[in-house]
Design a protein around this motif. Sequence first.
Motif, PDB file in Angstrom:
ATOM      1  N   ILE A   1      36.970  42.698  27.588  1.00 33.25           N
ATOM      2  CA  ILE A   1      37.252  42.331  29.044  1.00 33.25           C
ATOM      3  C   ILE A   1      38.017  43.679  29.351  1.00 33.25           C
ATOM      4  N   LYS A   2      37.502  44.491  30.474  1.00 32.71           N
ATOM      5  CA  LYS A   2      38.036  45.815  30.656  1.00 32.71           C
ATOM      6  C   LYS A   2      38.994  45.705  31.997  1.00 32.71           C
ATOM      7  N   GLY A   3      39.862  46.653  32.195  1.00 35.27           N
ATOM      8  CA  GLY A   3      40.443  46.796  33.203  1.00 35.27           C
ATOM      9  C   GLY A   3      41.892  46.045  33.426  1.00 35.27           C
ATOM     10  N   GLN A   4      42.170  45.406  32.202  1.00 37.89           N
ATOM     11  CA  GLN A   4      43.491  44.764  31.901  1.00 37.89           C
ATOM     12  C   GLN A   4      44.621  45.715  32.212  1.00 37.89           C
ATOM     13  N   GLY A   5      44.706  47.013  31.913  1.00 35.86           N
ATOM     14  CA  GLY A   5      45.768  47.966  32.185  1.00 35.86           C
ATOM     15  C   GLY A   5      45.837  48.678  33.520  1.00 35.86           C
ATOM     16  N   SER A   6      44.664  48.317  34.283  1.00 32.73           N
ATOM     17  CA  SER A   6      44.672  49.140  35.647  1.00 32.73           C
ATOM     18  C   SER A   6      45.802  48.770  36.586  1.00 32.73           C
ATOM     19  N   LYS A   7      46.152  49.500  37.423  1.00 38.18           N
ATOM     20  CA  LYS A   7      47.292  49.454  38.314  1.00 38.18           C
ATOM     21  C   LYS A   7      47.066  48.680  39.333  1.00 38.18           C
ATOM     22  N   SER A   8      45.802  48.335  39.810  1.00 37.58           N
ATOM     23  CA  SER A   8      45.517  47.690  40.615  1.00 37.58           C
ATOM     24  C   SER A   8      45.048  46.090  40.084  1.00 37.58           C
ATOM     25  N   VAL A   9      45.191  45.809  39.134  1.00 31.74           N
ATOM     26  CA  VAL A   9      45.117  44.336  38.277  1.00 31.74           C
ATOM     27  C   VAL A   9      46.554  44.019  37.956  1.00 31.74           C
ATOM     28  N   ARG A  10      46.871  42.669  38.604  1.00 33.89           N
ATOM     29  CA  ARG A  10      48.138  42.029  38.224  1.00 33.89           C
ATOM     30  C   ARG A  10      47.760  40.886  37.471  1.00 33.89           C
ATOM     31  N   LEU A  11      48.284  40.827  36.376  1.00 36.54           N
ATOM     32  CA  LEU A  11      47.801  39.577  35.239  1.00 36.54           C
ATOM     33  C   LEU A  11      49.178  38.743  35.730  1.00 36.54           C
ATOM     34  N   THR A  12      48.978  37.438  35.473  1.00 43.68           N
ATOM     35  CA  THR A  12      50.135  36.491  35.343  1.00 43.68           C
ATOM     36  C   THR A  12      50.568  36.508  34.128  1.00 43.68           C
TER      37      THR A  12
ATOM     38  N   LEU B   1      38.986  42.845  36.942  1.00 40.57           N
ATOM     39  CA  LEU B   1      38.532  42.806  35.505  1.00 40.57           C
ATOM     40  C   LEU B   1      37.031  43.055  35.755  1.00 40.57           C
ATOM     41  N   TYR B   2      36.433  43.730  34.537  1.00 40.72           N
ATOM     42  CA  TYR B   2      35.140  44.027  34.427  1.00 40.72           C
ATOM     43  C   TYR B   2      34.704  43.942  32.888  1.00 40.72           C
ATOM     44  N   VAL B   3      33.350  43.941  32.780  1.00 40.64           N
ATOM     45  CA  VAL B   3      32.601  43.993  31.158  1.00 40.64           C
ATOM     46  C   VAL B   3      31.596  45.314  31.216  1.00 40.64           C
ATOM     47  N   GLY B   4      31.579  45.703  30.024  1.00 40.06           N
ATOM     48  CA  GLY B   4      30.354  46.888  30.251  1.00 40.06           C
ATOM     49  C   GLY B   4      31.307  48.190  30.221  1.00 40.06           C
ATOM     50  N   TRP B   5      30.412  49.154  30.684  1.00 39.33           N
ATOM     51  CA  TRP B   5      30.714  50.567  30.786  1.00 39.33           C
ATOM     52  C   TRP B   5      31.356  51.046  32.343  1.00 39.33           C
ATOM     53  N   SER B   6      30.871  50.084  33.109  1.00 40.72           N
ATOM     54  CA  SER B   6      31.244  50.617  34.459  1.00 40.72           C
ATOM     55  C   SER B   6      31.727  49.223  35.306  1.00 40.72           C
ATOM     56  N   PHE B   7      33.022  49.598  36.082  1.00 39.00           N
ATOM     57  CA  PHE B   7      33.659  48.711  36.951  1.00 39.00           C
ATOM     58  C   PHE B   7      32.510  48.258  37.988  1.00 39.00           C
ATOM     59  N   GLU B   8      32.016  49.416  38.504  1.00 43.03           N
ATOM     60  CA  GLU B   8      31.086  49.200  39.824  1.00 43.03           C
ATOM     61  C   GLU B   8      29.915  48.146  39.276  1.00 43.03           C
ATOM     62  N   TYR B   9      29.438  48.105  38.333  1.00 44.40           N
ATOM     63  CA  TYR B   9      28.186  47.260  37.875  1.00 44.40           C
ATOM     64  C   TYR B   9      28.640  46.062  36.882  1.00 44.40           C
ATOM     65  N   GLY B  10      29.793  46.323  36.293  1.00 44.84           N
ATOM     66  CA  GLY B  10      30.296  45.102  35.451  1.00 44.84           C
ATOM     67  C   GLY B  10      31.329  44.156  35.952  1.00 44.84           C
ATOM     68  N   SER B  11      31.761  44.495  37.281  1.00 41.62           N
ATOM     69  CA  SER B  11      32.826  43.555  37.669  1.00 41.62           C
ATOM     70  C   SER B  11      32.535  42.211  37.735  1.00 41.62           C
ATOM     71  N   LEU B  12      33.644  41.532  37.602  1.00 38.11           N
ATOM     72  CA  LEU B  12      33.607  39.895  37.312  1.00 38.11           C
ATOM     73  C   LEU B  12      33.765  39.367  38.881  1.00 38.11           C
ATOM     74  N   GLN B  13      33.745  40.048  39.785  1.00 44.87           N
ATOM     75  CA  GLN B  13      34.358  39.542  40.922  1.00 44.87           C
ATOM     76  C   GLN B  13      33.302  38.474  41.568  1.00 44.87           C
ATOM     77  N   TYR B  14      32.155  38.692  41.563  1.00 49.21           N
ATOM     78  CA  TYR B  14      30.875  37.979  42.080  1.00 49.21           C
ATOM     79  C   TYR B  14      30.157  37.410  41.051  1.00 49.21           C
ATOM     80  N   THR B  15      30.761  36.832  39.933  1.00 48.62           N
ATOM     81  CA  THR B  15      29.963  36.284  38.982  1.00 48.62           C
ATOM     82  C   THR B  15      30.072  34.700  38.944  1.00 48.62           C
TER      83      THR B  15
END
Length: 626
Positions: free
Chosen positions: A309-320, A368-382
């Motif tokens: 599960i990638k993107g956890q350290g991104s500046k745009s991601v605010r985890l609880t 957050l996203y999975v795979g090698w690319s946020f553009e294709y692996g984004s969990l936004q619309y899953t």
Amino acid sequence: MSYATTDPEQVTLPRLAESLTAMTADDLKWYVGALPGRTPTRKADLVDALCTYLLDPAQLRRFWADLTAEQREAVADVVHHHGGRYEADVIGAKYPGVAAPRTARSAYGYSYHRQPPMTFDLLFCHLYDVGTFIAPDVAALLRKMAPAPAPLTLPGRDEPPLELAGAGQEWRDEPPETFVTETERVAIHDLTATLHLVHEGKAAIGATTRLPSLGTLKQLRERLLLGDYFGADYTYDRAEDAIRPFALLMLAQAAKWAAPDGAKGTRLALTKSGQALLAGGVTARHVRQAWQGWVKTGLLDELSRVRAIKGQGSKSVRLTKPAERRESLATALRAAPPGRWVALDDFFRYVRAERLSPAIERNQYSGLYVGWSFEYGSLQYTGGDYWDVVVGTYLRAVLWEFAATLGLIDVAYTLPEESPRDFGDLYGMDDEPYLSRYDGLLGFRLTPLGAYALGLTDEYTPPPAPAAGEPVLALLPNLDVVVTDARRLLPNDRIFLERIGAPQSQDVYRLSRTHLLDLAENGLGLDAVQDFLARTTGRPVEGFPQPVRVFFADVAQRLGALRETGRMVLIESDDPYLAIELSHDATLRATVRLATIDDRPVLLVPEAQEAAVRRQLKKLGYVARR
């Protein structure tokens, strides 16, 4: 899809007439198409027709009779417990057999106009800024005819849910390998072993992360009664591969028994409370303290243990905050029936139905996203996959790695690559065998220790030892240990048996002096081995066969024959006469010792006296180069 938490009570639900008036005439025609008679054309007539049917108690009772039993329960839940709102995540989890009410338009605003609504659909309105709901005046009538549903309970079962490992895998030639691990009996010992490792100064950690090193985890694993969950063949290529040893070292820090030592902070040392605990002995009370410490700590976010599960350290991601999430999980665990197995799917449905699902992100939209690319692996619309991939994975990690390691729950599981989890068409997971090492978790059972740690009971009673007349092992005079009832031999007992004996044939092991010396070198004493054999054979230690008692006495004598009392620094010279001369020097002869190694004279200096000897050598005009 929004991931920020909002209060649905902030929006007041409109009454039926107001709700219908806010819809288009085309939408109203879709609803009225399910009513008998001709469909009016004017919008006002369409509203009147629907109000006439839905606000007539007699007609509404006929609609109620048309619903299935599970649909009635869902409607009753909506009007009694949800203020008329249809909360898809909650109702869908509580009543998985009831499809969500259809509306006149799709989620993207397009008109359906394909099939007329069913009676269940007629009861619900849908407005863009309000959601799906039963109008308050209709809900008031339904409450009179619909009894309030009983409180939801978490179902338990007598046997572990191992059959779930093969669910949806009819293509397999053989069923997946499954495991059951009972954790309560080993938790206190393994916590103690962890404190001993820290006390010896052998727990290396990252200076900033405070995470244990690979070498530390391997050392600790050898000292544990239950090394890790996948048996002795499960090797660690990276520190993050460990589960139980990793959790134990993190729990010791969360409980404030261990903390980084020194300015660099690259090793753990026992705190004053840790020293007192090691001296006095770990009890169930300390297990509860460790769990409570973990629930509150910010030391680690368990989601970070899932690298997929990638993107956890991104500046745009605010985890609880992890502490907020763990408190929700602890609340849900208290609903588990003690001593009974709970299938993980049932537990997850309960968590969602009771609104105990922890929020992972504070973002309005997932980053957050999975795979090698946020553009294709984004969990936004899953959709539902987001909950399973992110929330479900997080809960699996906390349950298995920390609750189970502490002995709060026993676990049933399979290998992660054998997991029944199905990610469907989730981009980025196409070629991956599993998402995380925790994927194989199938279910758990709340132990008496877990009930005590969670505050469900005021006192803890350890599990009784197996009855003397029901042994699972036999101890023979020739030092063989024979498995007499393989079906009742616990998996962790089998693992321990492999650590103390060399296999001779199937279900036959011979006590090995080499194995026992290895265990002792890693901090596991003979008492633990003898207690294990007494428990599993039903024979007290003094009742062991005489050759076995002699064997243990010999090993004990060998363990006490040699002691390491200190270390020496060796100083040598190319001039053999210089070493002899220095050993007789009046200022050195009380400290150094002359010895011979490979026919060459050398000086042996106690490590504690090294600095003083170097100063004196310098005064004599010599420097021992390192």
